[in-house]
Design a protein around this motif. Structure first.
Motif, PDB file in Angstrom:
ATOM      1  N   THR A  76     -26.489  24.429   1.747  1.00 48.54           N
ATOM      2  CA  THR A  76     -25.190  25.169   2.047  1.00 48.54           C
ATOM      3  C   THR A  76     -24.929  25.277   0.860  1.00 48.54           C
ATOM      4  OG1 THR A  76     -24.927  24.143   4.366  1.00 48.54           O
ATOM      5  CG2 THR A  76     -23.172  25.576   3.184  1.00 48.54           C
ATOM      6  N   GLY A  77     -24.641  26.740   0.601  1.00 47.33           N
ATOM      7  CA  GLY A  77     -23.379  26.974  -0.566  1.00 47.33           C
ATOM      8  C   GLY A  77     -22.223  27.252  -0.144  1.00 47.33           C
ATOM      9  N   GLY A  78     -21.247  26.716  -0.877  1.00 50.52           N
ATOM     10  CA  GLY A  78     -19.715  26.910  -0.542  1.00 50.52           C
ATOM     11  C   GLY A  78     -18.957  27.232  -1.735  1.00 50.52           C
ATOM     12  N   ALA A  79     -17.881  27.717  -1.648  1.00 53.05           N
ATOM     13  CA  ALA A  79     -17.224  28.156  -2.716  1.00 53.05           C
ATOM     14  C   ALA A  79     -15.719  28.470  -2.274  1.00 53.05           C
ATOM     15  CB  ALA A  79     -17.601  29.593  -3.366  1.00 53.05           C
ATOM     16  N   GLY A  80     -14.688  28.305  -3.112  1.00 51.81           N
ATOM     17  CA  GLY A  80     -13.395  28.536  -2.770  1.00 51.81           C
ATOM     18  C   GLY A  80     -12.673  29.253  -4.078  1.00 51.81           C
ATOM     19  N   ILE A  81     -11.875  30.446  -3.582  1.00 52.49           N
ATOM     20  CA  ILE A  81     -11.343  31.449  -4.730  1.00 52.49           C
ATOM     21  C   ILE A  81      -9.921  31.259  -4.300  1.00 52.49           C
ATOM     22  CG2 ILE A  81     -10.767  33.819  -5.067  1.00 52.49           C
ATOM     23  CD1 ILE A  81     -13.513  34.503  -4.257  1.00 52.49           C
ATOM     24  N   GLY A  82      -9.009  31.026  -5.485  1.00 47.38           N
ATOM     25  CA  GLY A  82      -7.508  30.866  -5.405  1.00 47.38           C
ATOM     26  C   GLY A  82      -7.201  32.295  -5.140  1.00 47.38           C
ATOM     27  N   ILE A  83      -6.640  32.654  -3.991  1.00 52.40           N
ATOM     28  CA  ILE A  83      -5.977  34.081  -3.703  1.00 52.40           C
ATOM     29  C   ILE A  83      -4.775  34.140  -4.547  1.00 52.40           C
ATOM     30  CG2 ILE A  83      -4.679  35.267  -2.109  1.00 52.40           C
ATOM     31  CD1 ILE A  83      -7.698  35.230  -1.431  1.00 52.40           C
ATOM     32  N   ASP A  84      -4.013  33.320  -4.950  1.00 53.96           N
ATOM     33  CA  ASP A  84      -2.763  33.605  -5.821  1.00 53.96           C
ATOM     34  C   ASP A  84      -3.008  33.961  -7.308  1.00 53.96           C
ATOM     35  OD1 ASP A  84      -1.089  32.846  -3.460  1.00 53.96           O
ATOM     36  OD2 ASP A  84      -1.530  30.699  -4.109  1.00 53.96           O
ATOM     37  N   ARG A  85      -4.025  33.243  -7.731  1.00 54.60           N
ATOM     38  CA  ARG A  85      -4.610  33.552  -9.105  1.00 54.60           C
ATOM     39  C   ARG A  85      -5.258  35.002  -9.007  1.00 54.60           C
ATOM     40  NH1 ARG A  85      -6.361  27.743 -11.937  1.00 54.60           N
ATOM     41  NH2 ARG A  85      -4.346  26.672 -11.480  1.00 54.60           N
ATOM     42  N   LEU A  86      -6.027  35.262  -7.980  1.00 48.30           N
ATOM     43  CA  LEU A  86      -6.705  36.577  -8.021  1.00 48.30           C
ATOM     44  C   LEU A  86      -5.639  37.527  -7.961  1.00 48.30           C
ATOM     45  CD1 LEU A  86      -9.206  38.012  -7.872  1.00 48.30           C
ATOM     46  CD2 LEU A  86      -9.150  37.635  -5.358  1.00 48.30           C
ATOM     47  N   VAL A  87      -4.736  37.564  -7.068  1.00 49.43           N
ATOM     48  CA  VAL A  87      -3.594  38.461  -7.154  1.00 49.43           C
ATOM     49  C   VAL A  87      -2.933  38.542  -8.454  1.00 49.43           C
ATOM     50  CG1 VAL A  87      -1.345  38.954  -5.999  1.00 49.43           C
ATOM     51  CG2 VAL A  87      -3.264  38.168  -4.629  1.00 49.43           C
ATOM     52  N   MET A  88      -2.692  37.623  -9.139  1.00 50.58           N
ATOM     53  CA  MET A  88      -2.068  37.490 -10.621  1.00 50.58           C
ATOM     54  C   MET A  88      -3.046  38.458 -11.538  1.00 50.58           C
ATOM     55  SD  MET A  88      -1.041  33.412 -10.947  1.00 50.58           S
ATOM     56  CE  MET A  88      -0.592  33.543 -12.505  1.00 50.58           C
ATOM     57  N   VAL A  89      -4.249  38.083 -11.306  1.00 52.37           N
ATOM     58  CA  VAL A  89      -5.155  39.042 -12.323  1.00 52.37           C
ATOM     59  C   VAL A  89      -5.294  40.358 -12.049  1.00 52.37           C
ATOM     60  CG1 VAL A  89      -7.624  39.250 -12.826  1.00 52.37           C
ATOM     61  CG2 VAL A  89      -6.495  36.927 -12.788  1.00 52.37           C
ATOM     62  N   LEU A  90      -5.322  40.718 -10.838  1.00 57.74           N
ATOM     63  CA  LEU A  90      -5.455  41.999 -10.257  1.00 57.74           C
ATOM     64  C   LEU A  90      -4.113  42.843 -10.306  1.00 57.74           C
ATOM     65  CD1 LEU A  90      -8.008  41.824  -7.070  1.00 57.74           C
ATOM     66  CD2 LEU A  90      -8.373  42.138  -9.662  1.00 57.74           C
ATOM     67  N   THR A  91      -2.991  42.137 -10.376  1.00 54.00           N
ATOM     68  CA  THR A  91      -1.584  42.926 -10.747  1.00 54.00           C
ATOM     69  C   THR A  91      -1.349  42.728 -11.839  1.00 54.00           C
ATOM     70  OG1 THR A  91      -0.626  40.929  -9.701  1.00 54.00           O
ATOM     71  CG2 THR A  91      -1.313  42.557  -8.032  1.00 54.00           C
ATOM     72  N   GLY A  92      -1.634  41.846 -12.798  1.00 55.26           N
ATOM     73  CA  GLY A  92      -1.148  41.906 -13.917  1.00 55.26           C
ATOM     74  C   GLY A  92      -0.129  40.961 -14.425  1.00 55.26           C
ATOM     75  N   ASN A  93       0.176  40.052 -13.238  1.00 57.41           N
ATOM     76  CA  ASN A  93       1.205  39.011 -13.364  1.00 57.41           C
ATOM     77  C   ASN A  93       0.943  37.959 -13.949  1.00 57.41           C
ATOM     78  OD1 ASN A  93       3.909  40.377 -12.056  1.00 57.41           O
ATOM     79  ND2 ASN A  93       2.329  40.674 -10.585  1.00 57.41           N
ATOM     80  N   PRO A  94       1.615  37.265 -15.193  1.00 59.07           N
ATOM     81  CA  PRO A  94       1.156  36.090 -15.660  1.00 59.07           C
ATOM     82  C   PRO A  94       1.783  34.827 -15.157  1.00 59.07           C
ATOM     83  CG  PRO A  94       2.999  37.058 -16.985  1.00 59.07           C
ATOM     84  CD  PRO A  94       2.595  38.090 -15.692  1.00 59.07           C
ATOM     85  N   SER A  95       2.701  35.090 -14.056  1.00 63.51           N
ATOM     86  CA  SER A  95       3.445  33.827 -13.398  1.00 63.51           C
ATOM     87  C   SER A  95       3.061  33.826 -11.854  1.00 63.51           C
ATOM     88  CB  SER A  95       4.724  33.776 -13.895  1.00 63.51           C
ATOM     89  OG  SER A  95       5.167  32.616 -13.033  1.00 63.51           O
ATOM     90  N   ILE A  96       2.558  32.644 -11.521  1.00 64.27           N
ATOM     91  CA  ILE A  96       2.201  32.560  -9.935  1.00 64.27           C
ATOM     92  C   ILE A  96       3.565  32.661  -9.190  1.00 64.27           C
ATOM     93  CG2 ILE A  96       2.749  30.219  -9.943  1.00 64.27           C
ATOM     94  CD1 ILE A  96       0.233  29.938  -8.114  1.00 64.27           C
ATOM     95  N   ARG A  97       4.729  32.533  -9.918  1.00 63.49           N
ATOM     96  CA  ARG A  97       6.031  32.647  -9.045  1.00 63.49           C
ATOM     97  C   ARG A  97       6.092  34.249  -8.784  1.00 63.49           C
ATOM     98  NH1 ARG A  97      10.778  28.543 -11.212  1.00 63.49           N
ATOM     99  NH2 ARG A  97       9.710  26.514 -10.558  1.00 63.49           N
ATOM    100  N   ASP A  98       5.464  35.059  -9.410  1.00 58.71           N
ATOM    101  CA  ASP A  98       5.716  36.628  -9.203  1.00 58.71           C
ATOM    102  C   ASP A  98       4.612  37.220  -8.243  1.00 58.71           C
ATOM    103  OD1 ASP A  98       7.715  37.047 -11.299  1.00 58.71           O
ATOM    104  OD2 ASP A  98       6.231  36.999 -12.672  1.00 58.71           O
ATOM    105  N   VAL A  99       3.922  36.196  -7.920  1.00 51.78           N
ATOM    106  CA  VAL A  99       3.011  36.768  -6.635  1.00 51.78           C
ATOM    107  C   VAL A  99       3.173  35.966  -5.395  1.00 51.78           C
ATOM    108  CG1 VAL A  99       1.256  37.487  -8.113  1.00 51.78           C
ATOM    109  CG2 VAL A  99       1.014  35.404  -7.392  1.00 51.78           C
ATOM    110  N   LEU A 100       4.233  35.044  -5.340  1.00 47.81           N
ATOM    111  CA  LEU A 100       4.734  34.128  -4.094  1.00 47.81           C
ATOM    112  C   LEU A 100       5.930  34.668  -3.599  1.00 47.81           C
ATOM    113  CD1 LEU A 100       3.600  30.542  -5.224  1.00 47.81           C
ATOM    114  CD2 LEU A 100       2.259  32.086  -4.101  1.00 47.81           C
TER     115      LEU A 100
END
Length: 515
Positions: free
Chosen positions: A478-502
């Motif tokens: 089995t192959g498995g993976a996890g993606i941090g949704i908050d950090r992905l949103v940070m990258v795609l929206t250009g926000n440098p702080s996790i607090r800005d996407v929560l």
């Protein structure tokens, strides 16, 4: 004009925390509305139109509809929202009404509204929520507006909006009172609308590739699936302590044992750790597992997913992050873990397995190594020097087994695992591997982790006998993976702080009244 504000000492007014003259005046207006037979907090209002759609349709830059056309063919509209500006001139006045899509001007005239309707407008405060019906018009300055013929009061705001609330910048207020941030800053609303579209696109991508979305327990009798310090709670009915999950991994792999060959979960995880620009104790993860696959399949899937989501949501393969323009289109490079320690972190290759030498080196680089840290923990600390340089999407591969207690050993080198991590903008975005499906090897690794836990490592795994029993029934490769949704949103929206996407980031409690 409205009467002068009454003082907060008025015994006939309800007393609220942080009472001041503005609040007292608004409370007085609540009583005044009730005396007029108007409910200060109304019911249903059928708003058939949205401000952004009206502005796009009738005020577009290409072909705005002129006043003459609006007069010849009246356009009746009904909109509702919050009053965010107001100016009155005798028996007429203007305001800007803001709904979920934007804001537009509305025009009030006593001759059309009648004395009672115009009085409601006069007593209206910034922040009040109203519904209006009328026809579109253009003012002398050419601004598209609603000429209001009917006004319905829907909710009285007892507290005023902050001073200069347009473009509210105080971070303490923005995070603690996110509702004010959303009212004041259109770009913040857009960030969270984009976040919602990103999560929807992730779901669409995975279900379109044959994955089944599932749900697994958030309360667990022992934490697993990652190395982290858990939160502990107590279950009264069972009389036992339980843990908020740090990852859903071990439950998702149980489902693979049960015959679900492609599963995923978008889940809330909880880790009792510090808070910084990229960490919040409560966060959102995507985890997905595919039977009869390995880490190479999951790397390809991860790259396709992120590029596909960016194209769907942003319509571009480039994102702007700080001073960087990051190109997401692949193929993404793959660099071994130890090569990065040597080439980017400056660790001499001869020191790679010298724990004491690495601790000394870390101290020379100004890095803090926890007391009694294992060799794996020291590697992890030093790897931070390499992470910050991984701005363009990069897969880090060939992790040592000591850092990967759940990953399969490489066939040609048992000291390494078939694992990858994805870094973008200097942050870990994804983690995946060919899952360990050998129950005997898994038991040995759990026992090694348990020994580290007994030695004082609060983040190490315990021996999970129930999961081992599942593996003993046989799990396919089995192959498995996890993606941090908050950090992905940070990258795609250009926000440098996790607090800005929560929407509601964790904050230190503030016990002062009114906080």
């Amino acid at each position: 004009m409205a009467d002068a504000p009454h003082h907060t000492s008025n015994p006939n007014l309800p007393q609220l925390p942080d009472m001041n003259d503005q609040v007292a005046e608004r409370l007085r207006k609540v009583a005044e509305l009730e005396a007029m037979g108007i409910a200060p907090y109304g019911g249903r209002f059928e708003a058939t139109d949205r401000t952004r759609i009206l502005l796009e349709k009738y005020d577009g830059a290409d072909c705005p509809v002129g006043e003459e056309a609006l007069s010849a063919h009246p356009v009746r509209v009904s909109v509702a929202g919050r009053v965010v500006s107001k100016r009155r001139m005798g028996k007429a006045g203007f305001a800007h009404l803001q709904d979920a899509t934007g804001r537009m001007q509305i025009y009030f005239k006593q001759e059309l509204l009648g004395e009672a309707g115009y009085r409601i407008y006069k007593e209206c405060d910034l922040g009040d929520i109203i519904g209006v019906e009328g026809v579109l018009m253009r003012t002398r300055s050419g601004e598209l507006s609603v000429n209001v013929s009917s006004l319905t009061h829907l909710a009285k705001a007892l507290r005023p909006l902050p001073e200069k609330f347009h473009g509210l910048t105080d971070k303490e207020t923005r995070y603690r009172q996110r509702y004010l941030d959303l009212i004041a800053n259109p770009e913040v609303r857009e960030t969270f609308q984009t976040r919602s579209r990103i999560i929807s696109a992730v779901r669409h991508f995975l279900t379109g590739n044959g994955f089944l979305e599932v749900e697994t327990p958030m309360l667990q009798d022992q934490p697993g699936g990652a190395t982290a310090r858990p939160f502990v709670t107590h279950h009264n009915a069972l009389g036992v302590n339980l843990f908020l999950r740090i990852a859903p991994e071990l439950y998702l792999k149980r489902l693979v044992v049960g015959g679900f060959e492609k599963v995923f979960e978008i889940n809330r995880n909880f880790r009792n750790e510090g808070m910084d620009l990229t960490h919040n104790p409560e966060f959102t993860m995507l985890e997905f597992y595919q039977a009869f696959a390995d880490h190479t399949d999951l790397m390809h899937l991860t790259e396709s997913l992120i590029c596909g989501v960016a194209d769907t949501v942003l319509g571009s393969d480039q994102v702007h992050f700080g001073e960087h323009t990051i190109k997401l289109s692949g193929p993404w490079p793959k660099i071994p873990f130890f090569d990065l320690l040597v080439e980017s972190a400056g660790v001499p290759r001869g020191l790679l397995r010298d724990r004491d030498g690495l601790i000394t080196l870390a101290g020379e680089r100004g890095l803090e190594v926890p007391k009694g840290a294992s060799l794996a923990k020291v590697w992890d600390v030093l790897f931070g020097l390499a992470e910050e340089r991984l701005v363009a999407p990069t897969f880090v591969t060939d992790y040592p087994v000591e850092l990967s207690p759940l990953a399969r050993r490489q066939a040609g080198n048992p000291e390494l695992t078939d694992r990858f991590e994805l870094f973008i903008a200097g942050w870990e975005i994804a983690n995946g591997f060919a899952e360990l499906n050998d129950p005997l090897d898994q038991r040995r690794r759990f026992e090694a982790q348990a020994a580290q836990k007994a030695a004082g490592d609060d983040e190490a795994h315990s021996v999970d006998e129930d999961f081992l029993r599942a593996l003993e029934h046989g799990m396919p490769p089995t192959g498995g993976a996890g993606i941090g949704i908050d950090r992905l949103v940070m990258v795609l929206t250009g926000n440098p702080s996790i607090r800005d996407v929560l929407l509601f980031p964790q904050m230190r409690p503030r016990h002062a009244s009114g906080g």
